[in-house]
Write an enzyme that holds these catalytic residues in place. Structure first.
Site, PDB file in Angstrom:
ATOM      1  N   ARG A  51     -65.309  27.241 100.885  1.00 19.71           N
ATOM      2  CA  ARG A  51     -65.054  25.992 100.136  1.00 19.71           C
ATOM      3  C   ARG A  51     -64.147  26.235  98.938  1.00 19.71           C
ATOM      4  O   ARG A  51     -63.431  25.338  98.507  1.00 19.71           O
ATOM      5  CB  ARG A  51     -66.375  25.345  99.706  1.00 19.71           C
ATOM      6  CG  ARG A  51     -66.178  24.090  98.874  1.00 19.71           C
ATOM      7  CD  ARG A  51     -67.418  23.233  98.774  1.00 19.71           C
ATOM      8  NE  ARG A  51     -68.608  23.967  98.408  1.00 19.71           N
ATOM      9  CZ  ARG A  51     -68.849  24.490  97.201  1.00 19.71           C
ATOM     10  NH1 ARG A  51     -67.956  24.364  96.233  1.00 19.71           N
ATOM     11  NH2 ARG A  51     -69.960  25.152  96.959  1.00 19.71           N
ATOM     12  N   TYR A 104     -55.188   0.348 105.023  1.00 14.80           N
ATOM     13  CA  TYR A 104     -56.334   0.813 105.792  1.00 14.80           C
ATOM     14  C   TYR A 104     -57.612   0.224 105.197  1.00 14.80           C
ATOM     15  O   TYR A 104     -57.886   0.385 104.017  1.00 14.80           O
ATOM     16  CB  TYR A 104     -56.373   2.339 105.794  1.00 14.80           C
ATOM     17  CG  TYR A 104     -57.546   2.856 106.584  1.00 14.80           C
ATOM     18  CD1 TYR A 104     -57.596   2.680 107.956  1.00 14.80           C
ATOM     19  CD2 TYR A 104     -58.611   3.468 105.955  1.00 14.80           C
ATOM     20  CE1 TYR A 104     -58.688   3.113 108.685  1.00 14.80           C
ATOM     21  CE2 TYR A 104     -59.709   3.911 106.682  1.00 14.80           C
ATOM     22  CZ  TYR A 104     -59.737   3.720 108.041  1.00 14.80           C
ATOM     23  OH  TYR A 104     -60.824   4.145 108.765  1.00 14.80           O
ATOM     24  N   ASP A 177     -49.649   6.731 102.125  1.00 20.59           N
ATOM     25  CA  ASP A 177     -50.411   6.993 103.345  1.00 20.59           C
ATOM     26  C   ASP A 177     -49.407   6.970 104.499  1.00 20.59           C
ATOM     27  O   ASP A 177     -48.884   5.919 104.878  1.00 20.59           O
ATOM     28  CB  ASP A 177     -51.498   5.921 103.528  1.00 20.59           C
ATOM     29  CG  ASP A 177     -52.346   6.148 104.791  1.00 20.59           C
ATOM     30  OD1 ASP A 177     -51.890   6.853 105.704  1.00 20.59           O
ATOM     31  OD2 ASP A 177     -53.454   5.578 104.854  1.00 20.59           O
ATOM     32  N   LYS A 202     -55.713  11.024 113.424  1.00 19.95           N
ATOM     33  CA  LYS A 202     -54.867  10.161 114.235  1.00 19.95           C
ATOM     34  C   LYS A 202     -53.769  10.992 114.909  1.00 19.95           C
ATOM     35  O   LYS A 202     -54.077  11.904 115.640  1.00 19.95           O
ATOM     36  CB  LYS A 202     -54.312   9.043 113.348  1.00 19.95           C
ATOM     37  CG  LYS A 202     -55.399   8.353 112.480  1.00 19.95           C
ATOM     38  CD  LYS A 202     -56.463   7.661 113.300  1.00 19.95           C
ATOM     39  CE  LYS A 202     -57.664   7.211 112.459  1.00 19.95           C
ATOM     40  NZ  LYS A 202     -57.339   6.345 111.336  1.00 19.95           N
TER      41      LYS A 202
HETATM   42  C1  LIG Z   1     -57.800   6.220 110.058  1.00 19.81           C
HETATM   43  C2  LIG Z   1     -56.967   5.980 108.864  1.00 19.81           C
HETATM   44  C3  LIG Z   1     -57.373   6.409 107.601  1.00 19.81           C
HETATM   45  C4  LIG Z   1     -58.710   7.100 107.370  1.00 19.81           C
HETATM   46  O1  LIG Z   1     -58.790   8.327 108.029  1.00 19.81           O
HETATM   47  P1  LIG Z   1     -60.167   8.997 108.559  1.00 19.81           P
HETATM   48  O2  LIG Z   1     -59.722  10.297 109.092  1.00 19.81           O
HETATM   49  O3  LIG Z   1     -60.756   8.066 109.571  1.00 19.81           O
HETATM   50  O4  LIG Z   1     -61.066   9.126 107.369  1.00 19.81           O
HETATM   51  C5  LIG Z   1     -56.526   6.184 106.538  1.00 19.81           C
HETATM   52  N1  LIG Z   1     -55.348   5.528 106.700  1.00 19.81           N
HETATM   53  C6  LIG Z   1     -54.940   5.087 107.898  1.00 19.81           C
HETATM   54  C7  LIG Z   1     -53.629   4.388 108.005  1.00 19.81           C
HETATM   55  C8  LIG Z   1     -55.731   5.283 109.020  1.00 19.81           C
HETATM   56  O5  LIG Z   1     -55.323   4.822 110.212  1.00 19.81           O
END
Ligand SMILES: *Cc1c(COP(=O)(O)O)cnc(C)c1O
Length: 385
Positions: A51, A104, A177, A202
């Site tokens: 960690r 999101y 993001d 993703k």
């Molecule tokens: C899925 C997603 C998140 C969050 O990610 P996790 O891995 O599910 O915590 C943030 N931003 C976007 C655009 C997403 O599609």
């Protein structure tokens, strides 16, 4: 700016390390959490505990993400949300943050539930509205401008370069993001952003079998970055070794997968753009899309594999289409090899801001003609009019 050809070379070699003792390729998975000291009680590689400093595998993954985004440093976290939240938790109490109205949904919810407790002053501005952004950052000292482009789930586009200029003039840090565009299609740091966030769950992993997140910085010496590092170490959102290994394996095909998914998404968006059962298709790759001009400047080699169909009618016809698909899996998430369809309004519940007749599609790696045919038969079966 690197070309995606160089990116495909970079990712194909992901984790190109071999194991020192045997030469095994890929290198043996290191599962150790703790690190032995030598006779003099010294650490061997300045590592003591997973960690605190990460592991060799974690650092491998981080260096790939750093290089893909042209950053100075990267951190892997245990989910995309953990990565997003680490940024907000690293800000001083009382910080003013400007975020888009549509982003999101998990982050919108976190800011509603915990933003106040963290002492954050959260200001929302309409996506892509540069005048509203300028007014917001100039109304009071602002610590952070958060962008998401194309923004989930309606794929509104933000001009990263113009937004960063406005934010920087007002002394704010800019975080983007980049989950949907991926570094294959957009490199926010090159466009002037300070931080990039990814849900590696993703496209980066791309096989629906890992939850992980990442942050990449343009400046590894920035005080905020040091705070984020400490936040991961002490907050503890460190991914496990197996997830890290799978992520690196998924990254090897990132460029090839993005090219295929983006090309298919464009084909599908074009097919349904003038369809009698479809009111509107949201996809920045369509010339008629309101975000197309900015997207065409800012995105390279494609517009990602995410699009939304607005089915004529209210909730029922769109749910009818989702129920009738045979290839598309009815499930949330995005960016895997299998195409997914989701009625966001149902998923998000009564506080949803998603349009009631909208189906979000994550285009996978199937043949695009099969996906078009599947949607056509589902529309036919749902008797949309
Ligand atoms: C899925 C997603 C998140 C969050 O990610 P996790 O891995 O599910 O915590 C943030 N931003 C976007 C655009 C997403 O599609």
């Amino acid at each position: 700016m690197s070309t995606s050809t160089q990116q495909s070379t970079l990712v194909a070699r992901s984790g190109g390390r071999t194991s020192g003792e045997t030469g095994a390729y890929p290198a043996d998975l290191s599962l150790g959490v703790t690190y032995a000291r030598d006779d003099a009680y010294a650490t061997l590689a300045q590592m003591t505990y997973l960690r605190d400093q990460g592991s060799a595998s974690l650092r491998d993954a981080e260096s790939i993400l750093r290089d893909l985004e042209h950053g100075q440093d990267a951190l892997l976290l245990s989910s995309g949300m953990a990565a997003s939240v680490a940024v907000f938790q690293a800000l001083p109490a009382g910080s003013r943050v400007v975020v888009p109205e549509i982003m999101y949904f998990g982050l919108t919810r976190w800011l509603r539930e915990f933003g106040g407790v963290q002492g954050l002053d959260v200001v929302e501005v309409p996506n892509g509205d540069l005048d509203a952004l300028r007014d917001a950052v100039n109304a009071a000292p602002t610590a952070l401008v958060w962008l998401e482009t194309p923004a989930n789930p309606t794929w509104l586009v933000a001009d990263v370069a113009a937004s960063a200029e406005i934010a920087h003039d007002a002394g704010a840090v800019v975080a983007v993001d980049n989950t949907v565009a991926t570094p294959v299609h957009t490199q926010p740091l090159e466009l002037g952003a300070d931080l990039v966030m990814h849900s590696c769950t993703k496209y980066l992993n791309g096989h629906d079998d890992v939850v992980a997140g990442a942050l990449v910085t343009a400046d590894s010496d920035a005080p905020l970055w040091q705070r984020i590092r400490l936040q991961r170490q002490l907050g503890g959102a460190v991914p496990d070794a197996w997830s890290t290994y799978l992520l690196v394996r998924g990254l090897r095909t990132l460029v090839a997968r993005m090219r295929w998914a983006s090309a298919s998404a464009l084909t599908i968006a074009e097919h349904f753009a003038d369809h009698p059962a479809i009111e509107r298709v949201a996809y920045p790759g369509l010339a008629t899309d309101p975000g197309h001009a900015v997207a065409a400047r800012q995105m390279r080699g494609g517009f990602s594999g995410m699009l939304s169909l607005f089915v004529r009618g209210d909730v029922e016809p769109s749910l009818g289409v989702a129920r009738g698909t045979r290839l598309f899996l009815r499930a949330t998430s995005l960016g895997g090899t299998a195409s997914l369809v989701e009625h966001r309004f149902t998923f998000e519940g009564p506080r949803s801001r998603s349009p009631r007749n909208m189906l979000r599609l994550s285009i996978g790696l199937e043949d695009p003609a099969d996906l078009v045919a599947d949607l056509e038969q589902a529309i036919e079966g749902a008797r949309v009019r």
